[in-house]
Design a protein around this motif. Sequence first.
Motif, PDB file in Angstrom:
ATOM      1  N   ASP A   1       0.873  -1.179   0.000  1.00 16.80           N
ATOM      2  CA  ASP A   1       0.000   0.000   0.000  1.00 16.80           C
ATOM      3  C   ASP A   1       0.907   1.225   0.000  1.00 16.80           C
ATOM      4  O   ASP A   1       1.588   1.494   0.990  1.00 16.80           O
ATOM      5  N   THR A   2       0.955   1.968  -1.104  1.00 19.00           N
ATOM      6  CA  THR A   2       1.895   3.088  -1.214  1.00 19.00           C
ATOM      7  C   THR A   2       1.541   4.248  -0.287  1.00 19.00           C
ATOM      8  O   THR A   2       2.405   5.062   0.025  1.00 19.00           O
ATOM      9  N   ALA A   3       0.289   4.331   0.175  1.00 23.68           N
ATOM     10  CA  ALA A   3      -0.090   5.380   1.129  1.00 23.68           C
ATOM     11  C   ALA A   3       0.312   5.006   2.552  1.00 23.68           C
ATOM     12  O   ALA A   3       0.450   5.873   3.411  1.00 23.68           O
ATOM     13  N   ALA A   4       0.490   3.725   2.816  1.00 22.21           N
ATOM     14  CA  ALA A   4       0.895   3.223   4.137  1.00 22.21           C
ATOM     15  C   ALA A   4       1.808   2.014   3.904  1.00 22.21           C
ATOM     16  O   ALA A   4       1.391   0.878   4.053  1.00 22.21           O
ATOM     17  N   PRO A   5       3.074   2.247   3.512  1.00 14.43           N
ATOM     18  CA  PRO A   5       3.949   1.154   3.085  1.00 14.43           C
ATOM     19  C   PRO A   5       4.282   0.120   4.155  1.00 14.43           C
ATOM     20  O   PRO A   5       4.796  -0.949   3.835  1.00 14.43           O
ATOM     21  N   GLU A   6       3.946   0.398   5.399  1.00 12.43           N
ATOM     22  CA  GLU A   6       4.121  -0.628   6.433  1.00 12.43           C
ATOM     23  C   GLU A   6       3.089  -1.737   6.262  1.00 12.43           C
ATOM     24  O   GLU A   6       3.243  -2.836   6.798  1.00 12.43           O
ATOM     25  N   ASN A   7       2.055  -1.481   5.485  1.00 11.13           N
ATOM     26  CA  ASN A   7       1.023  -2.474   5.180  1.00 11.13           C
ATOM     27  C   ASN A   7       1.360  -3.158   3.858  1.00 11.13           C
ATOM     28  O   ASN A   7       1.348  -2.524   2.808  1.00 11.13           O
ATOM     29  N   PHE A   8       1.681  -4.439   3.938  1.00  6.81           N
ATOM     30  CA  PHE A   8       2.032  -5.187   2.738  1.00  6.81           C
ATOM     31  C   PHE A   8       1.577  -6.631   2.910  1.00  6.81           C
ATOM     32  O   PHE A   8       1.314  -7.100   4.008  1.00  6.81           O
ATOM     33  N   THR A   9       1.495  -7.320   1.797  1.00  6.85           N
ATOM     34  CA  THR A   9       1.199  -8.750   1.786  1.00  6.85           C
ATOM     35  C   THR A   9       2.281  -9.425   0.953  1.00  6.85           C
ATOM     36  O   THR A   9       2.588  -8.969  -0.150  1.00  6.85           O
ATOM     37  N   MET A  10       2.833 -10.489   1.494  1.00  4.91           N
ATOM     38  CA  MET A  10       3.737 -11.332   0.706  1.00  4.91           C
ATOM     39  C   MET A  10       2.938 -12.560   0.304  1.00  4.91           C
ATOM     40  O   MET A  10       2.413 -13.269   1.163  1.00  4.91           O
TER      41      MET A  10
END
Length: 189
Positions: free
Chosen positions: A97-106
């Motif tokens: 999520d480029t607005a909240a880069p701490e949120n990601f899925t691998m």
Amino acid sequence: MSAPTFELTFPHTWQVEILPERPVILPARHFVYPREVEEIERGALEVLVRPDDPGSSPFLATCALGFRDPVVPTGIWSAPNPREICAISGGYAYIVDTAAPENFTMLPYRPVLQVQPVVDRDLLLFVGNRSIVAWGVNGEAWETVKLSDEGVAITAIEGAVLRGRGWNMMTDKETPFALNLKSGVLLTK
């Protein structure tokens, strides 16, 4: 690792640059995917992301390398959600999520072998050795049952139907299948 792919089929609210190596001086915002990983020692895809949102500052995404094999994808794909970016590093796929880069899925496939955008269905398909995961505007849309004992191939997308083939160990033959693109449900085998 093969030359990076740029597949920006979906509209997106960010700009991106793949860097040849990690900068000596890191930007103020730097994220490593996944967070605690030993694979970084083998290498990484270094991506400078610039969100279009005036309230968001650029960040460096360091994406751990999966495999150095040229048959697995490496590069950047836009996703159905315009804020999300898909970075794939040697078959390891990360949705950020480029607005909240701490949120990601691998994604769980190690490796992802093929990426297929399906714009008219708002899906980004990830093909693994045995099944397919579809990523939509709100995250994972569906995952198929096992389609193959080793190797899935998409052969056609016709409207709401995905056609493909997978190898069946018991018969030692390629077996065709068809999926409903809305649900991922197997129509025929």
